[in-house]
Each structure stands twice: as C-alpha cells, then as structure tokens.
Design an enzyme around this catalytic site. Structure first.
Site, short mmCIF file in Angstrom:
data_model
loop_
_atom_site.label_atom_id
_atom_site.label_comp_id
_atom_site.label_asym_id
_atom_site.label_seq_id
_atom_site.Cartn_x
_atom_site.Cartn_y
_atom_site.Cartn_z
N HIS A 1 4.01 12.64 -0.95
CA HIS A 1 4.75 12.30 0.27
C HIS A 1 5.87 13.34 0.43
CE1 HIS A 1 7.59 9.90 2.72
NE2 HIS A 1 6.58 9.10 3.02
N LYS B 1 8.37 -1.88 0.80
CA LYS B 1 6.93 -1.74 0.65
C LYS B 1 6.36 -2.84 -0.24
CE LYS B 1 6.84 3.20 1.48
NZ LYS B 1 6.72 3.28 2.95
N CYS C 1 3.62 11.39 6.69
CA CYS C 1 4.62 12.12 5.90
C CYS C 1 3.98 12.83 4.72
CB CYS C 1 5.74 11.19 5.42
SG CYS C 1 6.72 10.53 6.76
#
Lengths: 414, 147
Positions: free
Chosen positions: A131, A234, A372
């Site tokens: 990421h 998350k 991302c």
C-alpha cells in the site's frame, strides 16, 4: 458499556448482522450489500455504544487530573491498551502505542527508528504489493538519509518472490517493511518465513497488518517482528485510532518522534526528560474515545473468535470466486494460493468506475480504483480494478447480488 | 438517482465507438490530463489554423463518462475558435455542476452529459477532457490533473 455475548456453536451470520445497525439500511431502494470492508469496515453496536457511553459518562483528559472522571477515562484508555496487547499477544502494554492508524505508525517508525540510524547507501526493502502507506514514508526517509528503497518482485499471481527476497537481503539492508496481507490483491504472505530470514541477519522488521488483523489471529511474539501496525476502522472499530506494536528493546533505543504533553516526565528550559514507554510516543491528548472503541471491537472479535471469522470469510471467498468466474470477460487480479477474503477483478469493456456506479445503484458497495497501490496496478497493466472485500457479516446472498449487478452493468455498458 | 439518465444511449455509443480517437499526425498542440484518483489518462491533440481548431483527436483510458465526454467534445469543438470553445466549456461546466441551470440550447449532443450532475463523484470524469483541451490550447507543458 455494552456487554458482548460469546458466540458458541456454529457461526450464525444473521445473528452477527443484527449487531451492525447500518446493515439494516437501504441504499438506492435496495438492501445494502456492503462489500468494501478492506477500505473500512462497519461498526457493531458494541463499538458505537462504547464510544457514546464514554462521552456520556466518563470523558476527561487522561493521565492528568486527580478527579474522578480523569481517573475513569485513564482507566478505560489503559484497559483498551491491555485489550490490544492481548489481541496480538504482545509481551507488555509498554509495547502498545496508540496512533491515528497504520499510516501514522509507519511514518513514526521511519522517522523515529530509521532517520537517526540510516546512512547513505543503506537499504530498505519492501515488496511490490505494498500500500502507498508502506512506500511513501520510506521514500521520504530515503530522501532524508540517502538510503535506497529496494522492491522485492511479485509474480503474476500476486505472490511475493521469496527467493528473490532472500537474495536481496544484503549487508546494507537495515529495514524490511512488508504487508502481512495485500489490500489490493488479498495475498497473504507467509510472513513468518520473511521475518525469520531478516531477523537472522539482524535486520529491523515492520509488518503492515492493517489487512490481516480483521481476518486472522496475530501473535507478534511468535512472529518475532520489531514492529507491527494496524488500524481500528478496518477491524470494526472507529476511524482515527490504530496501534503500533514495537518490541520493547527496539522502542527503548528510539528517540521520540513528536514532542508535546504526555510524552514528558519533566520540562524546563534547561532540558526535558521524556516519559516512559509507551507514552513517550503519544504526544498530546490521544484519541481516547477511539481507543475505547477499538477495545470494544477487539472484545467483539474475540467473542466470536478469529478462527470462526476466518472460516466464514474463506467460505465466502470460495463461493464468490466460483460465482464470478463464469462472468464473460471477468479476470481476477491476484490469484495467490493463500488469499484473504477479497477479490480484485477487471471486466473487459467496462471500466471499474462505471461498474462502481451501476453497482451502487443496486445497493452494492465496492471499491474501484487503484486501491492506494499504484505499483500493483502498474505491474498488472491495469489503470484500476474493482474490489469486493468480505467481512464477518457478509452473506452468500450479497455475493449473488454482486453477480446480478455485474451482469446488469455488462448488459448496459458493454 | 436514475442510472439511465447517466448512461444515456449517446454516452454508451460514444464510449463503445469513440470518435476522433487516436493520434493526430499533424498535431501542433497537445496536452496530457489525468485523474489520479481514477487512474484516467487522456491525451488531446490539436491542429490549429490561426485561431480555429481545424482538427482534434484524443487517446487514453478512462471510464464511459470520461471517454464519451472526450468523444463528444472532439466533435463539438472542431471548427470552433478559442473564444467559442471557452464559451462552450462554460456552458458544459454549468450543466455539469449546477442543478438550477437550464441546459443551454446550443450544447447539442453534449447535453447528453446533463445526468452527470446527479453523480458528484463523476463530474471530474466528464470535465477532464475539457481541462486537457484548455491546456493544449494554452500550450501548457505540464500535465493537468483533476485534483
């Protein structure tokens, strides 16, 4: 604070769904099918209530006042730290630093651990599937120190090349920073083997666990990493809160990153004495409510059990893979043998953003774009993908809805 | 929100078969645009005669809205002067962003994009080509971005 019921017997997804108020709503006249969990997961009532309950009855600043509310707030905040410690089996709460999230954690390690140590020509190793938050802080560090960022390649399945990794670990490698689970592809790294090889060579290791902790049990002592970072939102907790685990002796050798209140023992214009761990790395009033919410999310996950969650999600992944495989023109991006419960794909002749809009009109929420992880997109030669990511409350019916919406989009746009 | 209003037949048609797609051999002006959030990339080529766009083409990858908008734009601006293009962009921009605005009568086929204003996240898709065209007309070297 809301009590969490321990789930016994088989996994009852309808009972789980009842814990998440948002799942009852409709989007564009259809039942919401929330399949964007890898971007951010929804919160159970236990988390919402813990945050609200704190604000209603206990809020004050932590580690400061002698009054009752401040003591209560401090106790709740520190209890959340203990929950986080147990969640990843850290040896001590001194190793648990509350931050805004994984991004801030990686930046802290880059600046507080890397910057004073790295010399020109030293190397930082990441993989191709990282990421941006596990790339850009290291690029910035390289700019500051003259260190070099090296990238371990992946193959067409999205598997990180372990042999190349071993070959790239060299005498100048100072830091290895790897995602435990890829957010764009779902690849689960055999992280233990990667960490063992680095540790044998005395190289500091950071694991980006943002996509791992919602799906599988993590034991940082068994992993033997120096740092492990994850985000609350998350894993069904609030946004703006996350954890950096740091091995105590590694943290002790680091200077503070940000200065301010709470991270000091004493301040005078002749000099300042820094606070003990973990407070040394928590300058300023922290996200107290967020930490308490994260603690509630941990309680919630533990009550259901990570193993049970992982099992349910893997069943969903297998079902979704089979259901989508025969859609004409659909190609999966990321086909590693070990994957977390997400699928990235492209559909010939239909751009992901058009898919995202059509799916939304049918109540199906997915992520479209580069996730991302632009180097991953570049590697696979696609500008963007559509990503459906499954959490503990998702159902086969929602995957059927995804399939129908995809077929509708194809009929409409191709 | 009505999906059929966004993906009108004209849009779907121009996405399937974009007009003026490709590289223009005699181009004397060109510019790149990209939408970093989407990964959309666009390259606009112009052949000018004095103040008039004699020919135009575009290349790139993007969603249906972005591709159809560039295709429709390329048809609409051919043969127009810089001032006329600026007026047209003004009308398109009003149509894409303002709910109260009447769609200008002279927009022709571009009016097919009126549904985009109901989808705020997609306005950038429709306007990328216009920003890129402006950059090409201005002879700007740096790629334009929607961010």
């Amino acid at each position: 604070m809301a009590a969490v019921r321990v789930m016994r017997g088989h996994f009852d997804v309808e009972r789980v769904r009842a814990d998440f108020p948002v799942l009852a709503r409709q989007v564009n006249g259809r039942p919401l099918a929330y399949l964007d969990n890898a971007a951010s997961a929804q919160q159970p009532a236990a988390v919402i209530d813990a945050v609200a309950g704190y604000a209603r009855a206990h809020h004050a600043n932590v580690h400061r006042g002698v009054h009752t509310l401040s003591q209560e707030a401090t106790a709740l905040y520190e209890a959340a730290r203990e929950k986080a410690r147990r969640f990843i089996n850290a040896a001590s709460t001194t190793e648990i630093i509350f931050l805004r999230g994984t991004t801030e954690a990686v930046n802290l390690v880059a600046q507080a651990h890397g910057r004073p140590r790295l010399k020109p020509g030293d190397e930082i190793l990441v993989s191709w599937l990282e990421h941006h938050s596990n790339i850009v802080p290291w690029q910035m560090l390289c700019g500051q120190t003259g260190a070099v960022l090296r990238v371990v390649p992946i193959d067409r399945r999205g598997v990180v090349d372990f042999d190349r990794y071993l070959a790239m670990l060299g005498p100048r490698t100072r830091i290895v920073a790897l995602a435990h689970v890829s957010n764009a592809l779902g690849t689960v790294l055999p992280i233990r083997a990667f960490l063992d090889a680095a540790r044998e060579r005395g190289i500091a290791t950071l694991v980006d666990g943002a996509q791992a902790v919602p799906h599988l049990a993590v034991d940082v002592q068994a992993l033997g990493c120096d740092f492990y970072a994850f985000s609350g939102h998350k894993m069904y907790g609030p946004t703006g809160i996350g954890v950096l685990y740091g091995r105590e002796r590694t943290l002790e050798a680091m200077t503070p990153w940000q200065g301010g209140g709470d991270m000091i023992l004493s301040v005078s214009f002749d000099g300042t004495t820094y606070n003990h761990l973990p407070h040394r790395f928590e300058a300023g009033t922290p996200n107290i409510a967020g930490a308490i919410g994260l603690g509630a999310a941990i309680d919630y996950l533990k009550a259901i059990g990570m193993e049970r969650i992982g099992h349910h999600e893997q069943e969903l992944l297998a079902y979704a893979t089979a259901r989508l495989a025969d859609i004409p023109g659909l190609a999966f991006v990321g086909t590693a043998p070990e994957k977390s419960s997400l699928m990235s794909f492209t559909i010939e002749g239909v751009h992901p953003h058009d898919l995202g809009t059509v799916l939304d009109s049918e109540g199906v929420a997915v992520r479209t774009g580069h996730h991302c992880a632009m180097p991953v997109m570049e590697y696979f030669g696609v500008p963007a993908t559509t990503r459906a990511s499954f959490g503990l409350y998702n159902t086969r019916a929602e995957i059927d809805a995804l399939r129908e919406a995809l077929l509708h989009a194809i009929r409409m746009l191709r | 929100m009505d999906l059929a209003d966004l993906y009108r037949d004209v849009i779907v048609d121009h996405n399937r078969r974009p007009r003026n797609f490709g590289r223009l051999a005699g181009a004397i002006h060109s510019a790149e645009g990209n939408n970093p959030l989407c990964g959309d990339k666009l390259h606009v080529f112009l052949e000018m005669k004095d103040d008039i766009i004699r020919d135009i083409s575009f290349e790139g990858t993007g969603c249906a809205i972005s591709t159809a908008s560039a295709s429709l734009m390329s048809e609409a601006v051919k043969g127009r002067s810089r001032a006329q293009v600026a007026d047209l962009f003004g009308s398109v921009h009003r149509m894409l962003t303002r709910h109260d605005a009447e769609t200008d009568a002279d927009l022709g086929k571009l009016a097919a994009l009126a549904g985009v204003r109901e989808f705020p996240m997609r306005v950038k898709c429709a306007s990328l080509c216009w920003h890129t065209l402006n950059a090409a007309l201005a002879g700007s070297a740096a790629p334009v971005t929607t961010e």
